[in-house]
Design a protein around this motif. Structure first.
Motif, PDB file in Angstrom:
ATOM      1  N   ILE A 172     -15.088 -16.236  13.705  1.00 45.29           N
ATOM      2  CA  ILE A 172     -16.068 -16.309  12.615  1.00 45.29           C
ATOM      3  C   ILE A 172     -17.216 -17.192  13.078  1.00 45.29           C
ATOM      4  CG2 ILE A 172     -16.520 -16.977  10.229  1.00 45.29           C
ATOM      5  CD1 ILE A 172     -13.559 -16.627   9.639  1.00 45.29           C
ATOM      6  N   ILE A 173     -18.430 -16.655  13.003  1.00 45.37           N
ATOM      7  CA  ILE A 173     -19.634 -17.393  13.369  1.00 45.37           C
ATOM      8  C   ILE A 173     -20.550 -17.439  12.150  1.00 45.37           C
ATOM      9  CG2 ILE A 173     -21.668 -17.459  14.865  1.00 45.37           C
ATOM     10  CD1 ILE A 173     -20.048 -15.776  16.889  1.00 45.37           C
ATOM     11  N   SER A 174     -20.942 -18.641  11.744  1.00 43.37           N
ATOM     12  CA  SER A 174     -21.879 -18.791  10.628  1.00 43.37           C
ATOM     13  C   SER A 174     -23.211 -19.309  11.164  1.00 43.37           C
ATOM     14  CB  SER A 174     -21.321 -19.746   9.568  1.00 43.37           C
ATOM     15  OG  SER A 174     -20.250 -19.141   8.870  1.00 43.37           O
ATOM     16  N   ILE A 175     -24.275 -18.599  10.858  1.00 43.73           N
ATOM     17  CA  ILE A 175     -25.600 -18.976  11.326  1.00 43.73           C
ATOM     18  C   ILE A 175     -26.150 -20.097  10.446  1.00 43.73           C
ATOM     19  CG2 ILE A 175     -27.909 -18.164  11.881  1.00 43.73           C
ATOM     20  CD1 ILE A 175     -25.609 -16.913  13.550  1.00 43.73           C
ATOM     21  N   SER A 176     -26.560 -21.177  11.080  1.00 36.92           N
ATOM     22  CA  SER A 176     -26.949 -22.391  10.358  1.00 36.92           C
ATOM     23  C   SER A 176     -28.395 -22.757  10.661  1.00 36.92           C
ATOM     24  CB  SER A 176     -25.985 -23.525  10.732  1.00 36.92           C
ATOM     25  OG  SER A 176     -26.232 -24.679   9.959  1.00 36.92           O
ATOM     26  N   THR A 177     -28.683 -24.034  10.729  1.00 37.17           N
ATOM     27  CA  THR A 177     -30.042 -24.536  10.955  1.00 37.17           C
ATOM     28  C   THR A 177     -29.984 -25.979  11.440  1.00 37.17           C
ATOM     29  OG1 THR A 177     -32.100 -25.198   9.851  1.00 37.17           O
ATOM     30  CG2 THR A 177     -30.127 -25.126   8.494  1.00 37.17           C
ATOM     31  N   GLY A 178     -30.959 -26.358  12.256  1.00 33.31           N
ATOM     32  CA  GLY A 178     -31.036 -27.745  12.697  1.00 33.31           C
ATOM     33  C   GLY A 178     -31.358 -28.706  11.580  1.00 33.31           C
ATOM     34  N   THR A 179     -31.865 -28.197  10.455  1.00 30.94           N
ATOM     35  CA  THR A 179     -32.249 -29.094   9.364  1.00 30.94           C
ATOM     36  C   THR A 179     -31.058 -29.791   8.719  1.00 30.94           C
ATOM     37  OG1 THR A 179     -32.189 -27.362   7.652  1.00 30.94           O
ATOM     38  CG2 THR A 179     -34.263 -27.672   8.839  1.00 30.94           C
ATOM     39  N   ILE A 180     -29.817 -29.371   9.047  1.00 34.84           N
ATOM     40  CA  ILE A 180     -28.664 -30.079   8.496  1.00 34.84           C
ATOM     41  C   ILE A 180     -28.572 -31.500   9.040  1.00 34.84           C
ATOM     42  CG2 ILE A 180     -27.354 -27.959   8.125  1.00 34.84           C
ATOM     43  CD1 ILE A 180     -25.699 -28.613  10.602  1.00 34.84           C
ATOM     44  N   MET A 256     -15.273 -24.911  22.527  1.00 38.41           N
ATOM     45  CA  MET A 256     -16.325 -25.217  21.563  1.00 38.41           C
ATOM     46  C   MET A 256     -15.925 -24.885  20.139  1.00 38.41           C
ATOM     47  SD  MET A 256     -19.662 -23.648  23.527  1.00 38.41           S
ATOM     48  CE  MET A 256     -20.116 -24.128  25.196  1.00 38.41           C
ATOM     49  N   SER A 257     -14.806 -24.196  19.952  1.00 38.40           N
ATOM     50  CA  SER A 257     -14.404 -23.718  18.635  1.00 38.40           C
ATOM     51  C   SER A 257     -14.294 -24.868  17.632  1.00 38.40           C
ATOM     52  CB  SER A 257     -13.063 -22.986  18.723  1.00 38.40           C
ATOM     53  OG  SER A 257     -12.705 -22.429  17.484  1.00 38.40           O
ATOM     54  N   GLY A 258     -14.777 -24.607  16.431  1.00 40.57           N
ATOM     55  CA  GLY A 258     -14.762 -25.618  15.382  1.00 40.57           C
ATOM     56  C   GLY A 258     -16.016 -26.459  15.339  1.00 40.57           C
ATOM     57  N   GLY A 259     -16.922 -26.218  16.290  1.00 38.54           N
ATOM     58  CA  GLY A 259     -18.083 -27.078  16.389  1.00 38.54           C
ATOM     59  C   GLY A 259     -19.407 -26.387  16.144  1.00 38.54           C
ATOM     60  N   VAL A 260     -20.465 -27.168  16.346  1.00 41.75           N
ATOM     61  CA  VAL A 260     -21.843 -26.716  16.209  1.00 41.75           C
ATOM     62  C   VAL A 260     -22.368 -26.313  17.573  1.00 41.75           C
ATOM     63  CG1 VAL A 260     -24.192 -27.426  15.605  1.00 41.75           C
ATOM     64  CG2 VAL A 260     -22.264 -28.210  14.219  1.00 41.75           C
ATOM     65  N   MET A 261     -23.101 -25.220  17.628  1.00 40.84           N
ATOM     66  CA  MET A 261     -23.760 -24.786  18.858  1.00 40.84           C
ATOM     67  C   MET A 261     -25.189 -24.407  18.509  1.00 40.84           C
ATOM     68  SD  MET A 261     -23.693 -24.229  22.090  1.00 40.84           S
ATOM     69  CE  MET A 261     -24.690 -23.348  23.298  1.00 40.84           C
ATOM     70  N   SER A 262     -26.114 -24.720  19.390  1.00 44.62           N
ATOM     71  CA  SER A 262     -27.502 -24.318  19.221  1.00 44.62           C
ATOM     72  C   SER A 262     -27.892 -23.377  20.344  1.00 44.62           C
ATOM     73  CB  SER A 262     -28.433 -25.530  19.229  1.00 44.62           C
ATOM     74  OG  SER A 262     -29.797 -25.125  19.300  1.00 44.62           O
ATOM     75  N   VAL A 263     -28.669 -22.353  20.015  1.00 43.33           N
ATOM     76  CA  VAL A 263     -29.121 -21.436  21.052  1.00 43.33           C
ATOM     77  C   VAL A 263     -30.023 -22.132  22.053  1.00 43.33           C
ATOM     78  CG1 VAL A 263     -28.945 -19.436  19.518  1.00 43.33           C
ATOM     79  CG2 VAL A 263     -31.142 -20.629  19.735  1.00 43.33           C
ATOM     80  N   ASN A 264     -30.602 -23.269  21.663  1.00 40.90           N
ATOM     81  CA  ASN A 264     -31.496 -23.998  22.562  1.00 40.90           C
ATOM     82  C   ASN A 264     -30.750 -24.830  23.597  1.00 40.90           C
ATOM     83  OD1 ASN A 264     -33.271 -24.534  19.569  1.00 40.90           O
ATOM     84  ND2 ASN A 264     -34.010 -23.177  21.170  1.00 40.90           N
ATOM     85  N   TRP A 265     -29.460 -25.061  23.371  1.00 42.55           N
ATOM     86  CA  TRP A 265     -28.682 -25.893  24.287  1.00 42.55           C
ATOM     87  C   TRP A 265     -28.217 -25.083  25.490  1.00 42.55           C
ATOM     88  CZ3 TRP A 265     -24.968 -28.400  20.116  1.00 42.55           C
ATOM     89  CH2 TRP A 265     -25.754 -29.169  19.234  1.00 42.55           C
TER      90      TRP A 265
END
Length: 301
Positions: A172-180, A256-265
């Protein structure tokens, strides 16, 4: 911030020294290591730019079935027609099914139809989102709360029905935002609902360790949700999100499972510092204890 720097809005959320704003080999959807052959994926919010790019990436990667959902049937059909053109194999099944993700009845019907047409869903991508841009008290309470209906209740309902059919396995992947990780005026309902969504994903992973759960930040994109003030800095390729979503479904991303990932990283740089990231929770909501900035976090070694 130096707003003359077109990366200025990206730097405050940058974990790695290397920043990506376009596709690179590791997350190229056509890369053999990212093959989606034999996998089924359900993507929400497909009528927008990010959802369309995610669907295209999975088609290029050869998914066996792609379920597209959103509110607008015409937009869904347009995306379906496009991804049929780019699909790696003509046998990829494309299912279009509109749904109101804030309605339990509608979501249940979506999953019933998906089960009948496709069978078990291997990957759920919660991409649908809603953003109000107004000061607190500047819009009606029901409109303010709508961000929580879409950004929190929607992923909850989708995850609930995913788990019912997952047999203990899946992604399960939920699309988020850096504003969090920041405070922006006029974005109270959006930022706080997305923060709640990220915490939900962490708990989902803790309760279901064999379900691979990720919160994915798509960077800054030119979409209908992008505030006008940020358009000059919105230079990320939506296909980055598609490519990274494929990568997160590979064994290489298990840690990485359970964590935050950014496409910029940068993935290779993160792998080089895997031990520190895991020990210090650099990719969890506790990632705020990292020094996110231009140049990335000052790694221990």
């Amino acid at each position: 911030m130096d707003y003359s720097d077109l990366d200025a809005v990206t730097w405050p959320y940058q974990l790695t020294k290397t920043v990506h704003r376009d596709l690179y080999p590791t997350v190229e959807p056509s890369h053999p290591d990212l093959s989606a052959a034999g996998r089924t994926v359900l993507i929400t919010g497909v009528s927008g730019g990010v959802g369309k790019a995610i669907a295209e990436a999975w088609a290029v990667a050869g998914a066996s079935a792609i379920i597209l959902t959103g509110r607008k049937l015409d937009a869904l059909n347009d995306v379906a027609a496009k991804i049929k053109q780019v699909a790696k194999t003509p046998s990829t099944k494309i299912l279009v099914q509109p749904a109101d993700l804030s309605s339990e009845t509608s979501v249940r019907q979506l999953w019933d139809i998906a089960a009948a047409e496709v069978g078990k869903i291997d990957v759920l991508i919660n991409n649908a989102g809603h953003m109000n841009y107004a000061p607190i008290g500047g819009i009606e309470p029901s409109e303010w709360w709508n961000d929580f209906e879409v950004n929190v209740k929607g992923p909850y309902l989708m995850s609930h029905f995913f788990l019912k059919q997952a047999e203990g396995k899946g992604t399960i992947i939920s699309i988020s935002t850096g504003t969090i990780g920041s405070v922006f005026p006029n974005m109270s309902s959006y930022s706080s609902s997305k923060l709640a969504q990220a915490k939900f994903m962490e708990i989902l992973h803790a309760e279901n360790p064999d379900i691979r759960c990720f919160t994915l930040q798509p960077g800054l994109l030119k979409t209908q949700m992008t505030a006008e003030a940020y358009l000059p800095y919105a230079r990320d390729d939506p296909m980055l999100t598609g490519g990274v979503s494929l990568f997160l479904c590979t064994p290489r991303a298990d840690w990485m499972s359970g964590g935050v990932m950014s496409v910029n990283w940068d993935i290779e740089e993160m792998e080089a510092h895997k031990e520190e990231i895991q020990r210090e929770g650099r990719n969890r909501l506790a990632f705020l204890n990292a020094k996110l900035r231009k140049g990335g976090h000052p790694w221990e070694t």
